[in-house]
Design an enzyme around this catalytic site. Structure first.
Site, PDB file in Angstrom:
ATOM      1  N   TYR A  97      -3.677  29.221  16.668  1.00 58.65           N
ATOM      2  CA  TYR A  97      -3.158  28.302  17.691  1.00 58.65           C
ATOM      3  C   TYR A  97      -2.798  26.998  16.989  1.00 58.65           C
ATOM      4  CZ  TYR A  97      -3.231  25.281  21.856  1.00 58.65           C
ATOM      5  OH  TYR A  97      -2.915  24.395  22.857  1.00 58.65           O
TER       6      TYR A  97
ATOM      7  N   ASP B 226      -2.460  24.288   8.872  1.00 62.01           N
ATOM      8  CA  ASP B 226      -2.867  23.556  10.063  1.00 62.01           C
ATOM      9  C   ASP B 226      -4.350  23.220   9.877  1.00 62.01           C
ATOM     10  OD1 ASP B 226      -3.920  22.783  12.486  1.00 62.01           O
ATOM     11  OD2 ASP B 226      -2.789  24.238  13.666  1.00 62.01           O
TER      12      ASP B 226
ATOM     13  N   LYS C 187      -7.763  15.308  15.279  1.00 66.44           N
ATOM     14  CA  LYS C 187      -9.200  15.216  15.547  1.00 66.44           C
ATOM     15  C   LYS C 187      -9.952  14.258  14.629  1.00 66.44           C
ATOM     16  CE  LYS C 187      -8.640  19.564  17.704  1.00 66.44           C
ATOM     17  NZ  LYS C 187      -9.025  20.083  18.947  1.00 66.44           N
TER      18      LYS C 187
HETATM   19  N1  HOZ Z   1      -7.570  24.188  22.766  1.00 66.31           N
HETATM   20  C1  HOZ Z   1      -8.657  23.358  22.393  1.00 66.31           C
HETATM   21  C2  HOZ Z   1      -9.596  24.005  21.462  1.00 66.31           C
HETATM   22  N2  HOZ Z   1      -9.049  24.881  20.537  1.00 66.31           N
HETATM   23  C3  HOZ Z   1      -9.402  22.879  23.589  1.00 66.31           C
HETATM   24  C4  HOZ Z   1      -8.913  21.586  23.990  1.00 66.31           C
HETATM   25  C5  HOZ Z   1      -9.712  20.917  25.107  1.00 66.31           C
HETATM   26  O1  HOZ Z   1      -9.912  21.503  26.144  1.00 66.31           O
HETATM   27  O2  HOZ Z   1     -10.106  19.808  24.893  1.00 66.31           O
END
Ligand code: HOZ
Length: 429
Positions: free
Chosen positions: A144, A239, A267
């Site tokens: 992802y 990534d 992050k």
């Molecule tokens: N897609 C995010 C983790 N891989 C989650 C994002 C969120 O809900 O803060």
């Protein structure tokens, strides 16, 4: 535990926000029940709206590597906020953070700050296309890279959790330029490259995955991928939104000893504020506007509050690199304890770990790619998730996510977590 207030807040939120959340995984759809509404957090703990204390294993999905409300970050943000929150003009702190980040990671010469990992990956692919003059990209099933159109093809994380790895709204035109490969399968990538000779701009990969749970790459797969990209004039994009500044100062590039052509960050680089970034050698980065023709922009890019949080976080990590080792040791301790308990209770499982990323899959086969990750038993996962939650342990509410340990977690917290699992394990059969 009582979740009365969380429940009421969720009911109200659903009236005004689709699904009651601003990011789908948070809605608990994969595990059922009511999402927990957080009131505040400090160190290793979340405090919810019902007054429960939870040991946190997601750390805002990675960035809070030193725990919640880490004092130097909070102090830096408060100080900056008093001097103005956004200018849409250059500030010195952007260069300070750029300099520090580039000094910590191998192989990168220039960096551009954006607001999220999604933006970073989207811009990195645009840059790769602009630099190579080619259109297609290869991504891996279950990886992802944020929610921009090119990546929502067999995507991991929330996309697969909710059964929409290929999202409606992504046009056929966009989808045809994203080719899909199998993680850890070099032959498969080679076949795709051969079938699309001279058309592939970039291969984008989570070098250690988090979005189909934690999966570690086979060494020969990664070295082979690097070699293939060099031979074929394809840019290799790492990534590192989850792994960057988490696994080591130099992230996955450092621990895997592989040089990527473009790296995306998120992050950690914002210390918990909305920041993403992408970096490369100057020769590639100079294709970005205003030096070059590849366009990307944003009023909030390089925002002073976000930069000050990032600078405080990276300074702390840079000055105390032993944190990476200490985090790894804590995660290994958890790994060993969980494995021992689940084995003793004869619960079929796999645990994957790298550094401070770890995940549990309730399946017989080793989890090495999306297909093997998807074989995990979700009914068992639900019982596990809710059982742990009732004992005060907050885990990712989907099997397609990694846990992220933070250094505020003490060995006593880890022992409490293992005691919770000891109580929950008999119910997982
Ligand atoms: N897609 C995010 C983790 N891989 C989650 C994002 C969120 O809900 O803060």
């Amino acid at each position: 535990m009582i979740y009365q207030r969380s429940s009421a807040l969720f009911t109200e939120a659903q009236l005004y926000i689709p699904g009651g959340v601003n990011s789908p995984v948070r809605a608990f759809k994969a595990v059922g029940g009511t999402p927990i509404f957080v009131k505040e957090a400090k160190g290793a703990y979340l405090y919810d709206e019902d007054g429960n204390r939870l040991i946190d294993f997601i750390a805002s999905w990675g960035p809070l590597i030193l725990g919640h409300a880490f004092e130097p970050v909070i102090a830096a943000v408060i100080d900056k906020a008093k001097k103005g929150t956004s200018f849409g003009m250059p500030t010195e702190i952007e260069t300070q953070l750029a300099k520090l980040a580039l000094s910590m990671v191998p192989n990168m010469e220039k960096i551009r700050f954006v607001n999220s990992g999604t933006e970073a990956c989207m811009s990195a692919v645009r840059l790769a296309r602009g630099y190579t003059g080619k259109d297609k990209i290869i991504k891996f099933a279950g990886c992802y890279h944020g929610h921009s159109d090119s990546f929502l093809i067999q995507a991991g994380s929330g996309a697969v959790t909710f059964g929409t790895p290929n999202s409606p709204g992504v046009t056929q035109g966009t989808a045809k330029d994203t080719l899909l490969a199998t993680y850890n399968d070099l032959e498969n990538v080679k076949e795709l490259v051969a079938a699309n000779k001279d058309q592939i701009a970039a291969i984008i990969i989570e070098p250690i995955t988090g979005n189909m749970g934690c999966i570690v790459p086979i060494k020969s797969f990664m070295t082979g991928l690097r070699k293939l990209c060099t031979e074929e004039g394809i840019l290799l994009i790492f990534d590192e939104v989850m792994t960057g500044f988490r696994l080591a100062k130099g992230g996955a590039q450092e621990v895997l000893d592989i040089a990527a052509d473009i790296v995306t960050y998120g992050k950690v680089i914002g210390g918990g504020l909305p920041v993403g970034a992408f970096a490369a050698k100057s020769e590639i980065m100079n294709h970005m506007a205003p030096d070059g023709p590849v366009y990307q922009a944003g009023t909030l890019s390089g925002n002073p509050l976000a930069m000050s949080a990032g600078l405080a976080m990276l300074t702390a990590l840079n000055n105390a690199p032993e944190i990476f080792q200490s985090l790894e040791e804590k995660t290994a301790y958890l790994h060993q304890g969980m494995d021992e308990i689940l084995n003793r209770h004869q619960i079929t499982h796999q645990i994957n770990r790298y550094g401070s990323m770890i995940s549990v899959h309730f399946t017989e086969e080793p989890v090495i790619d999306f297909a093997s990750s998807a074989k995990g038993n979700n009914d068992t996962f639900k019982k596990y998730f809710h059982g742990m939650l009732k004992k005060g342990v907050y885990l990712p509410p989907s099997a397609f996510e990694s846990y992220f340990l933070n250094d505020a977690l003490s060995y006593a917290d880890l022992d409490d977590t293992l005691a919770a699992l000891e109580a929950v394990a008999p119910r997982l059969k």
